[in-house]
Design a protein around this motif. Sequence first.
Motif, mmCIF file in Angstrom:
data_model
loop_
_atom_site.group_PDB
_atom_site.id
_atom_site.type_symbol
_atom_site.label_atom_id
_atom_site.label_comp_id
_atom_site.label_asym_id
_atom_site.label_seq_id
_atom_site.Cartn_x
_atom_site.Cartn_y
_atom_site.Cartn_z
ATOM 1 N N GLY A 267 90.144 64.219 57.139
ATOM 2 C CA GLY A 267 90.196 65.390 58.021
ATOM 3 C C GLY A 267 90.099 64.945 59.468
ATOM 4 N N ARG A 268 90.764 65.658 60.373
ATOM 5 C CA ARG A 268 90.768 65.272 61.793
ATOM 6 C C ARG A 268 89.332 65.104 62.277
ATOM 7 N NH1 ARG A 268 95.182 65.318 65.290
ATOM 8 N NH2 ARG A 268 93.692 64.078 66.451
ATOM 9 N N GLU A 269 89.153 64.161 63.129
ATOM 10 C CA GLU A 269 87.832 63.804 63.682
ATOM 11 C C GLU A 269 86.899 63.248 62.601
ATOM 12 O OE1 GLU A 269 87.523 64.016 66.923
ATOM 13 O OE2 GLU A 269 89.406 65.121 67.188
ATOM 14 N N GLY A 270 87.501 62.774 61.505
ATOM 15 C CA GLY A 270 86.680 62.354 60.360
ATOM 16 C C GLY A 270 85.909 61.057 60.560
ATOM 17 N N SER A 271 86.106 60.373 61.675
ATOM 18 C CA SER A 271 85.400 59.101 61.863
ATOM 19 C C SER A 271 83.885 59.263 61.928
ATOM 20 C CB SER A 271 85.838 58.437 63.167
ATOM 21 O OG SER A 271 87.193 58.177 63.137
ATOM 22 N N ASP A 272 83.427 60.410 62.402
ATOM 23 C CA ASP A 272 81.967 60.643 62.424
ATOM 24 C C ASP A 272 81.435 60.615 60.997
ATOM 25 O OD1 ASP A 272 82.402 61.218 65.062
ATOM 26 O OD2 ASP A 272 82.010 63.368 64.904
ATOM 27 N N GLY B 176 97.029 54.320 63.006
ATOM 28 C CA GLY B 176 96.331 54.358 64.310
ATOM 29 C C GLY B 176 95.016 53.603 64.260
ATOM 30 N N GLU B 177 94.246 53.821 63.220
ATOM 31 C CA GLU B 177 92.941 53.162 63.092
ATOM 32 C C GLU B 177 93.116 51.679 62.771
ATOM 33 O OE1 GLU B 177 93.192 56.361 62.520
ATOM 34 O OE2 GLU B 177 91.403 57.115 63.535
ATOM 35 N N LEU B 178 94.164 51.357 61.991
ATOM 36 C CA LEU B 178 94.386 49.939 61.660
ATOM 37 C C LEU B 178 94.708 49.167 62.939
ATOM 38 C CD1 LEU B 178 96.422 50.395 58.344
ATOM 39 C CD2 LEU B 178 94.018 49.713 58.583
ATOM 40 N N THR C 141 96.446 58.618 69.892
ATOM 41 C CA THR C 141 97.353 58.030 68.895
ATOM 42 C C THR C 141 97.516 58.889 67.646
ATOM 43 O OG1 THR C 141 96.892 55.815 69.678
ATOM 44 C CG2 THR C 141 97.679 55.991 67.420
ATOM 45 N N THR C 142 96.424 59.497 67.183
ATOM 46 C CA THR C 142 96.548 60.301 65.950
ATOM 47 C C THR C 142 97.516 61.467 66.172
ATOM 48 O OG1 THR C 142 94.336 59.625 65.302
ATOM 49 C CG2 THR C 142 95.235 61.551 64.163
ATOM 50 N N ASN C 143 97.444 62.088 67.348
ATOM 51 C CA ASN C 143 98.404 63.180 67.643
ATOM 52 C C ASN C 143 99.832 62.650 67.641
ATOM 53 O OD1 ASN C 143 96.159 64.672 68.035
ATOM 54 N ND2 ASN C 143 96.388 64.949 70.231
#
Length: 416
Positions: A196-201, A120-122, A42-44
Motif C-alpha cells: 500500500g502507498r506509503e507502506g515503508s513505515d 523504485g525501492e530497488l 519515483t513511485t508516482n
Amino acid sequence: MQVFKFGGASVKNAEAVKNVAHILGLHGDEKILVVVSAMGKTTNELEKIVEGYINQSDDLKTLVDSLKKYHSDIVNQLFNEPNPSLNEALEKIFGYLEKRLTIPPSDNFDLNYDQIVPVGELLSTKIIASYLNLNSNLCQWVDARKLILTDSRFRKANIDWELTEMAIQGLDWEQNILVTQGFIGGTKGNFMTTLGREGSDFTAAIFANALNAKSVTIWKDVPGVLNADPKYFNNTEKLEEISYKEAIELAYYGASVIHPKTIKPLQNKKIPLHVKSFLNPEELGTVISENFEKDGLIPCYIFKTNQVLVSFSTKDFAFISEKHISQIFDTLYGLGLEVNTMQNSAINFSINTSFEKNKLEALMKVLENQYAIKYNDGLDLLTIRHYNDEIIKVLTKGRKILLEQRSRNTVRLLMR
Ligand code: ASP
C-alpha cells in the motif's frame, strides 16, 4: 538495535542522500536497520509507467528514460569516480523493467503494478548502500522481497508473520548497518508485492517487531507529528508525545504522517516510535508510546480529499438488512475499496470511500442488478479529534455537509 525509516523526500537528491549518511554517522557503532523508500516522487512516476504499459502508450520510453536520468544524475553527483558495481546493479534493475514492459500485461492491474513499482525501492537502496559503503558507513544491502513474505493480494499484500519473522531473525548481520527496501515484499512463488502507498513505515515496524528493536525512527521533512497537514492548514502545532492509541486513530482517519498499519507491530512489543525531522536530527520530534497523558491536549484536523459517497437502495423497498450489508462489504473487500464512513436508513445504505474510478465502476457492475446505486464525488472528508463547536463552525463555513458523525472525541464531516 534501532530501525530507521527514510521516506522519498529524505532521499530525493544527492544532498539528501549525503544527509542520510550524516544522520547514520551520529549513531556510532550502533546496529541500525535502515528502511528506505523510492527517491523523491519515483513511485508516482512508476505508477505512470504502469498506466502507460497497460494502455500501451507511446510515452512509455520517455517515462522510463526520464526515470533513468533522474537516478543517474543523483549517482553522478554522489560519486566522483565511476562505480562499476553500482552501475551494473542499476543496469540490471532497468534491464528487468524494460523487459517486463515488453511482456503483454495481465488482466490483473494490481499484479502488473506490483511487478513494476517496486523498482523504485530497488534503485534507491542500491544507490544509498553504495554511497554509505564508500563513505565509511559500512553497510549491507538486503533484499526485502526475501524477508517480508506475503500472500498474493497485490497492492495490499498481507504479511505471513510466521515466515517473515523467521526470515528476519535469520538475517546474518555482517555489518552494523543493514539497508533494505520499504513498501515491498515477495510471495512464495517469487512475485513481488507491495503493502500500500506509503507502506515503508509499516515495513519498518515489521522489522522492529521481529528484531525486538529498541525503537523506530521515521525521518520526515516536518518536525514531528503535527496536529494538521501544513498543505491544508496554517499554524500547525507539533504533538510532543502521543499514545499508540491516539496515533493509530489519527493514522486511520488519514493523517498522512504515519501509515495506519505501522502502530500495531510496535504497540504489541511496546517499541517506541519517534517521528523526527531529517533537517534537524538533533531536535526532539514526536514520541509515540504507551504514555497517554498528553493525548487530546491539542485538537487534530485530518483532511481527505477526492472522496465519494455511494448509496445503495433496495429496488423493491425491502429494508436494508445485515445480509445486504454483508454482501456489499464482501464486494468492497474483493475490490480492495476501503470504507471511510458509512450510514444506514430503512432502505438505503451509504458508504464513503476514496474515489478510484475503475474500482467504482466495477462495484456498480457487480451490484447494480440488486440495488439502485447513486454516488456523489469530489467530496472532502474532514475528521477532527478533540473538537469543539467553534472549530467545527470555522472549518465548515460555506461548505455543504452530506454526512456527519460524532462521538465523544471525534467528529467526521463529509462535505462538498
Ligand atoms: N515509495 C512508496 C510510496 O511512495 C512507499 C513509501 O514511500 O512508503 O508510496
